[in-house]
Scaffold this motif. Structure first.
Motif, short mmCIF file in Angstrom:
data_model
loop_
_atom_site.label_atom_id
_atom_site.label_comp_id
_atom_site.label_asym_id
_atom_site.label_seq_id
_atom_site.Cartn_x
_atom_site.Cartn_y
_atom_site.Cartn_z
N GLY A 282 -41.01 4.27 58.47
CA GLY A 282 -40.95 3.46 59.68
C GLY A 282 -40.62 4.26 60.93
N GLN A 283 -39.51 3.88 61.58
CA GLN A 283 -39.14 4.50 62.84
C GLN A 283 -38.96 6.01 62.74
N LEU A 284 -38.72 6.49 61.52
CA LEU A 284 -38.52 7.93 61.37
C LEU A 284 -39.75 8.73 61.77
N GLY B 107 -36.47 8.28 68.13
CA GLY B 107 -36.71 7.89 66.74
C GLY B 107 -35.40 7.75 65.98
N PHE B 108 -34.49 8.69 66.21
CA PHE B 108 -33.21 8.66 65.51
C PHE B 108 -32.40 7.42 65.91
N PHE B 109 -32.30 7.18 67.21
CA PHE B 109 -31.49 6.06 67.67
C PHE B 109 -32.04 4.73 67.14
N THR B 110 -33.36 4.54 67.27
CA THR B 110 -33.91 3.24 66.88
C THR B 110 -33.89 3.09 65.36
N TYR B 111 -33.89 4.20 64.65
CA TYR B 111 -33.85 4.12 63.19
C TYR B 111 -32.42 3.88 62.69
N ARG B 112 -31.49 4.65 63.27
CA ARG B 112 -30.13 4.63 62.75
C ARG B 112 -29.32 3.46 63.33
N TYR B 113 -29.51 3.19 64.60
CA TYR B 113 -28.70 2.15 65.24
C TYR B 113 -29.57 1.08 65.89
N PRO B 114 -30.43 0.43 65.11
CA PRO B 114 -31.38 -0.50 65.74
C PRO B 114 -30.68 -1.67 66.43
N ASN B 115 -29.50 -2.04 65.98
CA ASN B 115 -28.88 -3.25 66.53
C ASN B 115 -27.64 -2.98 67.37
N VAL B 116 -27.40 -1.71 67.67
CA VAL B 116 -26.23 -1.40 68.50
C VAL B 116 -26.64 -1.51 69.97
N ALA B 117 -25.85 -2.21 70.74
CA ALA B 117 -26.13 -2.29 72.17
C ALA B 117 -24.81 -2.28 72.92
N LEU B 118 -24.85 -1.70 74.11
CA LEU B 118 -23.63 -1.62 74.92
C LEU B 118 -23.62 -2.76 75.93
N THR B 119 -22.62 -3.61 75.82
CA THR B 119 -22.43 -4.65 76.83
C THR B 119 -20.98 -4.62 77.26
#
Lengths: 349, 284, 238
Positions: A282-284, B107-119
């Motif tokens: 996937g995203q990788l 790619g790393f951010f969206t893969y590893r932390y897809p649901n982390v967001a800063l609010t």
């Protein structure tokens, strides 16, 4: 007299064509592999175009996806909304994209843009295209995309036929490339990729060459784009984004080797294999693309084909003379003073 | 009226984001296409620390420093080979290396932390200021940005390091001959650009939220500002940021996102065609 | 003060300096003469660390300089005035001088007084932008900026380039004054006459090698020698 050199310099093109033509015979059972192989042909053709643009005339077009997308959306919309027959629609779309490529190149040449500005302008064009397709939802269905079944020449229904048609396009692109490079124009392109000002001073019309090359590349790229639309059965803007087209094409060309005939083909083969391995993650894949790009540009900038050529030459010279050829030592510790005065001397004013 | 204020504050946030990119380009001829990812990295770290229960101030400071550290790391490792080349070759090498880096990080951010967001939520959502209702977030971001720029300007005008930065932008060879350690100043500048990018990410957290996939958008925005303001001009960057912030806010309000983007990009292309040194460029 | 032994320097595959050995005694002015392309600038760039020598050694006050980068070389007291001058055109004269003292900001005030004494013209124009100065003033500023770094050894690369004869004479009077103050000077020139008036010792470079070395008087005296090594270049007299 004339026939022999023509034939001999076309041999690599023919050889590649024949080798790739054999692929469907081996994979007939697996539609999946044939699909991947067909996609490989398209990628290689894009890369031939990009090689002409970036490799030979230093025009960093980060809008390969736009050119392909113009071919795709143009042909589909002309059939769907203007009722043209598919072949005519493809021809018109290719003509439009060719004009676009030539126009972008002309603007860059006229304004004397360096690599950076051409890169930024074409990147902006890419983003404009994306937003345009997304925004004109009435015609393009936005992100939802268009199902192209029945709008093209029917490549989706005949995968083997599609393979051969795209192979023909690739071979044609390679043949044109080889023909140009073998001629006087090849020498001119070589000169201008080395130093534009010197080339200009030796009577080479740099502007015409750049625009001409861009038009040619855009023609092939958009033709493949149009065929892709038909073959894939579906198009959406993200299929033509920078991340989906330009980055892979850049990687393919670097992987295979810039300014070589077979670099795009070899690069596409290697890339396709790597891509097939990382795709399940996937995203990788995006991460892998990035790492590949960095690693390639750092350690492997000359590409497979150049490396193989040099290896071959070394083997030959070592068997002939019993010694290994001397490697070229690059001067890494540059001298900013001399370089700057150098570039000052080169600048056009 | 509140749209205008929002626009100006967005402009200030854009300025935080783009000043670093402009600096790095001016100093080394390197266009850092991983700039947006550097910002996102800091924002994500702040978000993760917040999730872990750290106080907001600690989390945000850590995030900003992390951005700086990432930029520093990129300079020390990836950009080394680029610095050893000159002119167009350096440009292309750096362009492609940072493009690759941005993809890898994205790619790393969206893969590893897809649901982390800063609010970041402030205790009150809006206050009344001279009869105008202003979002507290806007005030916070505006204050943050203006303070930062004050400090930055002071640093550039009055410290030796700041002067060295300005003189390298003008004449790299001359700076070398004066005994300025160009390499170290450059590394420091990248670190600085990282800190500023991290601040921009925090500002984004105040406004709405910062997700792991926003790096590319940040980079593009910074690029647009840099082009319109002139890639070598600080004043230009500042003016362009404010202008584009206003245009962005008002146009999004009236005509929608797609057209706004097209307009911004069209302005960029036009700038390059009409006045490649930057529409609002003016030095010093 | 400076000893160069068997130095080889080049760009990419081409060696420009091919085994140069020379010595610069403290407190004296030494000239490196030679036609265009003889390697004078390359030699200087290697001395200040802008280029890395292939082989050979550079000793400054008995300490090897090999492998040092320009900022470190400036710290040791060798300052290079390039033929292109390399000023900061948008900064004022004063700011340029301030950057000249980048590596020793504490000595700024005292150096500034000294430099303004030597070049009163610059004191008048202290708040003018460097780019707006005339050619002669720019050359003065370049030398003044170098002096701000408290050099023990000053490397001057063709300081007379682009200056009118009167200005050249004035410039060399200032250099003479500097030398008397105890600054060691290594000078590359094409204007043989001017250089010979200042320097006690002369090296003639030809195609990257030392073709002649000796006292200035021996070169001045022998017209044969001048013809042989310098060809038609340079001014007459001295």
């Amino acid at each position: 007299m004339n026939a022999r050199p023509v034939l001999s310099h076309m041999l690599p093109v023919l050889g590649t064509g024949i080798a790739l033509a054999a692929v469907p015979l081996f994979v007939r059972e697996s539609g999946y592999v044939l699909r991947i192989a067909t996609f490989l042909l398209m990628l290689a053709t894009y890369a031939v175009g990009f090689n002409l643009l970036f490799g030979h005339t230093r025009q960093l077009f980060l809008c390969i996806g736009v050119l392909a997308g113009t071919g795709a959306y143009g042909s589909v919309l002309l059939v769907r909304n203007a009722g043209l027959n598919p072949v005519a629609a493809i021809a018109v779309a290719v003509a439009i994209a060719t004009g676009l490529g030539a126009f972008l190149s002309y603007v860059g040449v006229r304004r004397g843009f360096g690599v950076l500005f051409v890169g930024i302008v074409t990147l902006a064009v890419s983003l404009i295209f994306q937003n345009l397709v997304l925004g004109l939802r009435k015609y393009t269905n936005g992100e939802t995309g268009i199902v192209t079944q029945g709008l093209g020449v029917g490549l989706a229904e005949n995968p083997v036929q599609a393979y051969y048609i795209l192979l023909a396009v690739l071979v044609a692109a390679l043949a044109v490339y080889q023909e140009i490079m073998g001629s006087r124009h090849g020498l001119a392109l070589h000169a201008l990729s080395d130093d534009e000002v010197s080339a200009e001073l030796s009577g080479i019309d740099v502007a015409r060459y750049k625009v001409g090359v861009a038009a040619l590349a855009a023609g092939f790229i958009s033709l493949v784009g149009a065929l892709f639309a038909d073959w894939n059965g579906f198009i959406s803007p993200s299929l033509f984004s920078v991340g989906h087209v330009d980055i892979p094409v850049l990687i393919v060309l670097l992987l295979g080797g810039m300014r070589t005939l077979l670099g795009p083909v070899v690069g596409a083969i290697v890339f396709t294999i790597v891509d097939a391995i990382v795709r399940p993650f996937g995203q990788l894949t995006v991460l892998a693309y990035g790492v590949l790009l960095v690693a390639l540009f750092l350690v492997f900038r000359e590409g497979t084909v150049t490396l193989l050529q040099r290896g071959w030459e070394m083997v030959q010279s070592s068997t002939q003379r019993g010694q290994v050829g001397r490697g070229v030592a690059a001067d890494e510790d540059g001298d900013p003073l001399s370089q700057r005065t150098n570039s000052r001397a080169k600048s056009p004013y | 009226m509140s749209i205008v204020i929002d626009g100006l504050v967005l402009g200030l946030q854009l300025a935080l984001l783009s000043v670093g990119m402009v600096f790095v380009y001016g100093l080394g001829g390197i266009l850092n296409l991983a700039h947006g990812e550097v910002a996102v990295a800091g924002g994500l770290i702040a978000a993760l620390l917040l999730q872990g229960g750290r106080p907001p101030v600690v989390a945000c400071s850590a995030g900003v420093i992390a951005s700086g550290a990432l930029a520093w790391f990129i300079d020390r490792t990836l950009l080394r080979p680029a610095y050893s080349r000159h002119g167009e070759e350096r440009l292309i090498l750096a362009l492609i290396l940072t493009l690759g880096t941005s993809f890898a990080l994205d790619g790393f951010f969206t893969y590893r932390y897809p649901n982390v967001a800063l609010t970041l939520r402030l205790p009150t959502t809006s206050v009344d200021l001279f009869g105008i209702t202003v979002r507290t977030a806007s005030l916070a971001v505006g204050g943050l940005a203006l303070t930062t720029f004050g400090v930055l300007l002071g640093f550039l005008k009055s410290t030796m390091l700041g002067k060295a930065i300005r003189c390298i932008i003008q004449n790299e060879a001359g700076a070398l001959l004066c005994g300025v350690d160009v390499d170290r100043v450059r590394t420091f500048t990248l670190f600085l650009s990282g800190l500023l990018a991290g601040l921009a990410a925090i500002a984004q957290g105040f406004f709405s939220y910062l997700g792991p996939d926003m790096g590319a958008e940040f980079t593009i925005l910074a690029l647009i500002v840099a082009v319109v303001g002139g890639v070598r001009s600080l004043t230009g960057t500042f003016l362009a940021s404010l202008l584009l912030g206003l245009v962005n806010t008002t146009m999004s309000y009236w005509v929608g996102t797609y057209l706004t983007w097209i307009a911004l990009l069209a302005v960029t292309v036009t700038t390059l065609l009409v006045r490649p040194q930057g529409l609002l460029a003016y030095w010093p | 003060m400076l000893e160069v032994r068997e130095l080889w320097v080049g760009y990419n595959d081409v060696s420009v300096i091919r085994g140069v050995t020379l010595e610069v005694p403290a407190g004296e002015a030494t000239a490196v003469l030679g036609p265009n392309g003889s390697g004078k600038t390359t030699l200087f760039r290697a001395l200040v660390g802008l280029l890395r020598p292939r082989s050979g050694s550079i000793l400054f006050e008995g300490v090897p300089l090999n492998g040092l980068r320009p900022p470190q070389v400036v710290q040791r007291g060798i300052v290079y005035v390039a033929a292109e001058r390399e000023l900061f055109p948008q900064l004022t004269v004063l700011e340029n001088l301030e950057l000249g003292a980048y590596c020793c900001p504490r000595a700024f005030q005292s150096r500034l007084e000294l430099v303004f004494e030597l070049f009163p013209r610059l004191a008048e124009r202290r708040s003018q932008r460097a780019g707006t100065l005339s050619g002669g003033e720019q050359q003065m500023l370049a030398i003044a900026r170098a002096l701000m770094a408290q050099p023990k050894l000053l490397l001057l690369d063709e300081p007379s380039t682009g200056l009118a004869p009167l200005l050249v004479a004035e410039l060399y009077r200032r250099l003479e004054a500097l030398r008397r103050e105890g600054v060691t000077i290594l000078l590359a020139e094409q204007q043989v006459g001017a250089a010979l008036s200042l320097c006690a010792r002369v090296y003639v470079l030809k195609e990257g090698r030392v073709a002649f070395c000796g006292g200035a008087s021996s070169l001045r005296g022998s017209s044969e020698l001048r013809k042989a090594y310098l060809g038609g270049i340079g001014g007459v007299g001295g």
